[in-house]
Structure formats: structure tokens, C-alpha cells
Design an enzyme around this catalytic site. Structure first.
Site, PDB file in Angstrom:
ATOM      1  N   VAL A  23      11.420 -16.814  -3.158  1.00 37.33           N
ATOM      2  CA  VAL A  23      11.024 -16.835  -4.606  1.00 37.33           C
ATOM      3  C   VAL A  23      11.995 -17.397  -5.546  1.00 37.33           C
ATOM      4  CG1 VAL A  23      10.082 -15.355  -6.315  1.00 37.33           C
ATOM      5  CG2 VAL A  23       9.232 -15.384  -3.983  1.00 37.33           C
ATOM      6  N   VAL A  24      13.475 -16.872  -5.502  1.00 33.97           N
ATOM      7  CA  VAL A  24      14.365 -17.205  -6.447  1.00 33.97           C
ATOM      8  C   VAL A  24      14.519 -18.544  -6.239  1.00 33.97           C
ATOM      9  CG1 VAL A  24      16.718 -16.568  -7.125  1.00 33.97           C
ATOM     10  CG2 VAL A  24      15.061 -15.051  -6.358  1.00 33.97           C
ATOM     11  N   GLY A 102       2.417  -4.199  -0.201  1.00 33.50           N
ATOM     12  CA  GLY A 102       1.298  -4.208   0.564  1.00 33.50           C
ATOM     13  C   GLY A 102      -0.117  -3.844  -0.145  1.00 33.50           C
ATOM     14  N   ILE A 127       4.500  -3.703   7.093  1.00 37.65           N
ATOM     15  CA  ILE A 127       4.416  -3.889   8.175  1.00 37.65           C
ATOM     16  C   ILE A 127       3.215  -3.415   8.786  1.00 37.65           C
ATOM     17  CG2 ILE A 127       6.945  -2.936   8.702  1.00 37.65           C
ATOM     18  CD1 ILE A 127       5.873  -0.319   9.683  1.00 37.65           C
ATOM     19  N   ASP A 128       2.363  -2.946   7.981  1.00 41.66           N
ATOM     20  CA  ASP A 128       1.029  -2.759   8.379  1.00 41.66           C
ATOM     21  C   ASP A 128      -0.077  -3.601   9.117  1.00 41.66           C
ATOM     22  OD1 ASP A 128       1.635  -0.192   7.941  1.00 41.66           O
ATOM     23  OD2 ASP A 128       0.563   0.285   6.138  1.00 41.66           O
ATOM     24  N   ARG A 172      -1.511   4.141   8.844  1.00 45.21           N
ATOM     25  CA  ARG A 172      -2.248   5.279   8.045  1.00 45.21           C
ATOM     26  C   ARG A 172      -3.908   4.753   8.256  1.00 45.21           C
ATOM     27  NH1 ARG A 172       0.459   6.006   2.487  1.00 45.21           N
ATOM     28  NH2 ARG A 172       1.115   3.715   3.027  1.00 45.21           N
ATOM     29  N   ALA A 187       0.174  -0.162  27.668  1.00 45.64           N
ATOM     30  CA  ALA A 187      -0.298   1.253  27.279  1.00 45.64           C
ATOM     31  C   ALA A 187      -1.651   1.326  28.212  1.00 45.64           C
ATOM     32  CB  ALA A 187      -0.679   1.479  25.857  1.00 45.64           C
ATOM     33  N   GLU A 223      -0.756   6.467  13.691  1.00 44.11           N
ATOM     34  CA  GLU A 223      -0.639   7.847  12.815  1.00 44.11           C
ATOM     35  C   GLU A 223      -1.666   8.245  12.079  1.00 44.11           C
ATOM     36  OE1 GLU A 223       1.680   5.673   9.239  1.00 44.11           O
ATOM     37  OE2 GLU A 223       1.910   7.717   9.169  1.00 44.11           O
ATOM     38  N   HIS A 253      10.183   5.778  10.959  1.00 40.65           N
ATOM     39  CA  HIS A 253      10.724   4.668  10.334  1.00 40.65           C
ATOM     40  C   HIS A 253      11.697   3.815  10.918  1.00 40.65           C
ATOM     41  CE1 HIS A 253       9.049   7.599   7.337  1.00 40.65           C
ATOM     42  NE2 HIS A 253       9.139   6.591   6.443  1.00 40.65           N
TER      43      HIS A 253
HETATM   44  N1  LIG Z   1      -4.990   1.997  -7.875  1.00 40.22           N
HETATM   45  C1  LIG Z   1      -3.573   1.942  -8.506  1.00 40.22           C
HETATM   46  N2  LIG Z   1      -3.361   1.821  -9.642  1.00 40.22           N
HETATM   47  C2  LIG Z   1      -2.081   1.200 -10.068  1.00 40.22           C
HETATM   48  N3  LIG Z   1      -1.242   1.479  -9.433  1.00 40.22           N
HETATM   49  C3  LIG Z   1      -1.147   1.393  -8.140  1.00 40.22           C
HETATM   50  C4  LIG Z   1      -2.674   1.806  -7.395  1.00 40.22           C
HETATM   51  N4  LIG Z   1      -2.261   1.894  -6.176  1.00 40.22           N
HETATM   52  C5  LIG Z   1      -1.121   1.774  -5.905  1.00 40.22           C
HETATM   53  N5  LIG Z   1      -0.490   1.410  -6.971  1.00 40.22           N
HETATM   54  C6  LIG Z   1       1.100   1.210  -7.081  1.00 40.22           C
HETATM   55  O1  LIG Z   1       1.669   0.440  -6.043  1.00 40.22           O
HETATM   56  C7  LIG Z   1       2.787   1.350  -5.447  1.00 40.22           C
HETATM   57  C8  LIG Z   1       2.819   0.771  -4.297  1.00 40.22           C
HETATM   58  O2  LIG Z   1       1.753   1.336  -3.274  1.00 40.22           O
HETATM   59  P1  LIG Z   1       1.656   2.010  -1.802  1.00 40.22           P
HETATM   60  O3  LIG Z   1       2.718   3.065  -1.895  1.00 40.22           O
HETATM   61  O4  LIG Z   1       0.387   2.263  -1.303  1.00 40.22           O
HETATM   62  O5  LIG Z   1       2.408   0.918  -0.948  1.00 40.22           O
HETATM   63  P2  LIG Z   1       2.103  -0.511  -0.248  1.00 40.22           P
HETATM   64  O6  LIG Z   1       2.203  -1.501  -1.467  1.00 40.22           O
HETATM   65  O7  LIG Z   1       0.752  -0.357  -0.016  1.00 40.22           O
HETATM   66  O8  LIG Z   1       3.086  -0.640   0.741  1.00 40.22           O
HETATM   67  P3  LIG Z   1       3.118  -0.059   2.287  1.00 40.22           P
HETATM   68  O9  LIG Z   1       1.892  -0.995   2.840  1.00 40.22           O
HETATM   69  O10 LIG Z   1       4.282  -0.487   2.754  1.00 40.22           O
HETATM   70  O11 LIG Z   1       2.731   1.423   2.170  1.00 40.22           O
HETATM   71  C9  LIG Z   1       2.284   2.796  -5.894  1.00 40.22           C
HETATM   72  O12 LIG Z   1       3.484   3.525  -5.571  1.00 40.22           O
HETATM   73  C10 LIG Z   1       1.897   2.610  -7.217  1.00 40.22           C
HETATM   74  O13 LIG Z   1       2.975   2.670  -8.213  1.00 40.22           O
HETATM   75  O1  LIG Z   2       7.999   5.828   3.760  1.00 37.34           O
HETATM   76  P1  LIG Z   2       6.906   6.735   3.780  1.00 37.34           P
HETATM   77  O2  LIG Z   2       6.616   7.094   2.369  1.00 37.34           O
HETATM   78  O3  LIG Z   2       6.931   7.832   4.623  1.00 37.34           O
HETATM   79  O4  LIG Z   2       5.559   5.903   4.068  1.00 37.34           O
HETATM   80  C1  LIG Z   2       4.975   5.774   5.530  1.00 37.34           C
HETATM   81  C2  LIG Z   2       4.047   5.023   5.396  1.00 37.34           C
HETATM   82  O5  LIG Z   2       4.354   3.521   5.028  1.00 37.34           O
HETATM   83  C3  LIG Z   2       3.822   2.578   5.833  1.00 37.34           C
HETATM   84  O6  LIG Z   2       4.784   2.481   6.966  1.00 37.34           O
HETATM   85  C4  LIG Z   2       3.675   1.116   5.351  1.00 37.34           C
HETATM   86  O7  LIG Z   2       5.199   0.888   4.948  1.00 37.34           O
HETATM   87  C5  LIG Z   2       2.615   3.256   6.584  1.00 37.34           C
HETATM   88  O8  LIG Z   2       2.340   2.767   7.794  1.00 37.34           O
HETATM   89  C6  LIG Z   2       3.089   4.719   6.824  1.00 37.34           C
HETATM   90  O9  LIG Z   2       2.091   5.499   6.593  1.00 37.34           O
END
Ligand SMILES: Nc1ncnc2c1ncn2[C@@H]1O[C@H](COP(=O)(O)OP(=O)(O)OP(=O)(O)O)[C@@H](O)[C@H]1O
Ligand SMILES: O=P(O)(O)OC[C@H]1O[C@](O)(CO)[C@@H](O)[C@@H]1O
Length: 322
Positions: A23-24, A102, A127-128, A172, A187, A223, A253
Site C-alpha cells: 500500500v505504502v 477482517g 486468518i479466518d 468463531r 483427521a 473454536e 494464538h
Molecule cells: N458494527 C460495527 N460498527 C462499528 N465498528 C465496528 C463494528 N464491528 C466491528 N467494528 C470495529 O472493527 C474492529 C475490528 O473488528 P473485530 O475485532 O471483529 O476484528 P476483525 O476485523 O473481524 O478481525 P479478525 O477476523 O482478525 O477477528 C472492532 O474492534 C471495532 O472497532
Molecule cells: O486475539 P483474540 O481477541 O483472542 O481473538 C481471537 C479471535 O481472533 C481470530 O483469530 C481472528 O483473528 C478468531 O478466529 C478468534 O476467535
């Protein structure tokens, strides 16, 4: 467009750094200034935003984690938090965003863009593998290879001591990590959130396998499986088949860390540059992804729809595990 902001958000994933580098350097190539927003939405709200140079992303393509750090921000879930974030971007005259994260991160951008008119492109950094609009998310390949290495090691003990193992992997809401590591690790059973399992049927098939002279077995559990996590499932099955020894391992993790695989580095580089080029060509509210080796842009709404599990892979695993 003159200045763009980039951030990594949610859980870290191997390849986020490679994507950031693309990106950069991609933006600088087109004469656009790039601002790195630290700790995702938290840094956007706290104004932790810094101009980046090409040298800031030197020597990071091979590194796990993210040099921008990442966070999960409760405050961004509120209108007030998003308003503060917008004011900070506005003050810096940032007129485009690239969000690497994600489904939560993309959901956050969707809410943000409904309130504030700032163009953005998402890049699937998780990673999901739980997003539509891309065959693979950045980090998934590394995560499954890490999990597979661990499963291979556990298999040695399972085989030597003639035991069954319940191995919990991340996911999840999406069973892709469990499904692909289950297939790769040979498996006997995989348990996924997308498939409604019946405990009695699981016990029955394990009993059949033991009768069929299997002396060890591996059950990979996502999980988020609806019957419970590996610990709970292991306990229930132990009660029903007391004559066979079972152990439970949660890989945790370790699946999120480590140096990205070649596949993840290449994908991350393509999607990082693709995000910049998409944004500059006027695309917004989309995620850049790769489908059948082609770069594609898919609307965020489409990307966030529940992803379907590959039933053909499940069928294959069942045939091959007898
Ligand atoms: N409905 C929402 N409205 C506003 N912000 C949101 C909403 N859902 C998620 N976010 C923001 O996005 C951030 C990242 O979301 P989340 O913690 O679910 O990780 P992720 O992007 O799904 O990554 P991963 O798949 O690794 O868990 C949240 O901490 C929050 O700040
Ligand atoms: O680091 P944390 O907040 O325990 O998050 C774990 C969650 O994040 C993910 O690894 C995605 O990054 C999910 O599969 C898992 O449930």
C-alpha cells in the site's frame, strides 16, 4: 486524491506487513502521500497518525504481526467515536482510506462511510477466511500451515500411545481453518460451526473406526463449533467411550503469528497494490480480493454475507478417513 490513510485492525494476521508495504509503496509510486494510522480504529480516534515513507516499510515483508499494531476498539462502535475519528482525518486532509482487517473491520468501515463521505477500499487481513469476495484472506495460508505442523507433531503421540486427540483451531464463525487443516492433517473428523453435528453420531463413528482397527484418531474442532469447544467435546466423548484414551490440545494464538508463507506474501502484495489502484480509480465501499487468480473488487455488503463452507471438501474428508 492526495493523501490516503492506511491501518491494520482486528486480530493480526501473517501478511499484514506485506500488504502494508504494498500500500505504502504503491501509493508513493502514484505520487500520493500515505499516513499510517496506529492501532486501527483506536489510533484513528486518538489521532495516532503518522506520515510514512518507503523506508518505513523496509524489511517487513517477511515479518508476522503488524508494525502499525492493531487493536479492537469499543469506542469506534459508537457514533461519537466515529465522529472523532473523522475529525482527525479531516484535519490532516486525508481523503481516502485503506483498511486491512477482517469482517469486523469492514463492518466498522461500512458504518463509518454511511456517516462520513470518505472513500475507502478494504483488504482482507484475517486468518479466518470468513469473507466473500476472495478465495483466500491474507494470513489464512500461513495459519493453516502452522496448525498443520502442530497437528503432525500431535499425530506422532497419538500414533505411538494409541490415543485420540481433540485439537481446537481458531474460527468463531467460520470452519475453513478446521476443514483445511483437517484434510491436510488426515483427521478422522472435523467439527465446524457451519455444520450441525450430532454428538451420538460422532460417538458412533469413532466407535466404528476403533472397531475398524484404527488405533489413533484426530478430531479437529473449530473454536466456534455449536456443540462446544474441544475441551467440552473431549469430556463428553470420553464419558461415552471410556476404554479409549483421549487428550485435548488447543492450538490457540500460535496460529496467528509467524513469518507469512510465500502464498500469503504474494497475495498480500497483490491486494495491497490493488487496494491503492482501486481507490485511485474511484472505487469505494469495496474490498479487493482474488477469485480464481483474478483481482476483483466486491461490495462490502456482499463480502460480509455468511461464507458458505465447501461441502465437496467435507465429503472428501469423510471418504478418506475410513
Ligand atoms: N458494527 C460495527 N460498527 C462499528 N465498528 C465496528 C463494528 N464491528 C466491528 N467494528 C470495529 O472493527 C474492529 C475490528 O473488528 P473485530 O475485532 O471483529 O476484528 P476483525 O476485523 O473481524 O478481525 P479478525 O477476523 O482478525 O477477528 C472492532 O474492534 C471495532 O472497532
Ligand atoms: O486475539 P483474540 O481477541 O483472542 O481473538 C481471537 C479471535 O481472533 C481470530 O483469530 C481472528 O483473528 C478468531 O478466529 C478468534 O476467535
Amino acid at each position: 486524491m492526495k493523501k490516503i490513510g492506511v491501518f491494520t485492525s482486528g486480530g493480526d494476521s501473517p501478511g499484514m506487513n506485506a500488504c502494508l508495504r504494498a500500500v505504502v509503496r504503491g501509493a508513493l509510486y502514484y505520487g500520493i502521500e500515505v499516513y499510517g494510522i496506529h492501532r486501527g480504529y483506536r489510533g484513528m480516534i486518538e489521532n495516532d497518525i503518522h506520515k510514512m515513507t518507503s523506508r518505513d516499510v523496509s524489511n517487513i515483508i517477511q515479518r508476522g504481526g503488524t508494525i502499525l499494531k492493531t487493536a479492537r476498539s469499543q469506542r469506534f462502535m459508537t457514533k461519537e467515536g466515529r465522529e472523532k475519528a473523522y475529525q482527525n482525518l479531516k484535519n490532516l486532509e486525508i481523503d481516502g482510506l485503506i483498511a486491512i482487517g477482517g469482517n469486523g473491520t469492514l463492518t466498522g468501515m461500512k458504518a463509518f462511510s454511511e456517516e462520513h463521505k470518505i472513500p475507502f477500499v478494504g483488504a482482507p487481513g484475517t486468518i479466518d477466511n470468513d469473507l466473500n469476495g476472495t478465495d483466500y484472506t491474507i494470513g489464512f495460508d500461513t495459519a493453516i500451515n502452522t496448525a498443520l505442523e502442530a497437528i503432525d507433531k500431535i499425530r506422532d503421540t497419538a500414533d505411538s500411545l494409541e490415543r485420540g486427540f481433540f485439537i481446537e483451531v481458531m474460527g468463531r464463525h467460520c470452519g475453513d481453518i478446521a476443514l483445511l487443516t483437517g484434510i491436510g492433517g488426515g483427521a478422522e473428523i472435523v467439527m465446524l460451526p457451519e455444520i450441525v453435528d450430532d454428538l451420538d453420531e460422532i460417538v458412533e463413528s469413532i466407535t466404528q473406526m476403533l472397531a475398524n482397527k484404527k488405533t489413533s484418531l484426530i478430531v479437529v474442532v473449530a473454536e466456534g463449533d455449536e456443540l462446544g469447544n474441544a475441551e467440552e467435546l473431549g469430556e463428553k466423548v470420553k464419558e461415552k467411550i471410556p476404554k479409549f484414551k483421549f487428550r485435548v490440545t488447543n492450538l490457540g494464538h500460535i496460529q496467528r503469528g509467524g513469518s507469512p508463507t510465500a502464498a500469503d506474501r504474494v497475495l498480500a502484495s497483490q491486494l495491497g497494490l490493488g487496494a491503492v489502484e482501486g481507490l485511485l480509480s474511484g472505487k469505494t465501499n469495496v474490498m479487493v480480493g482474488q477469485l480464481k487468480r483474478k483481482l476483483v473488487y466486491t461490495s462490502i455488503d456482499e463480502c460480509l454475507k455468511p461464507r458458505k463452507i465447501d461441502n465437496e471438501l467435507i465429503r472428501m474428508l469423510r471418504i478418506l478417513s475410513i
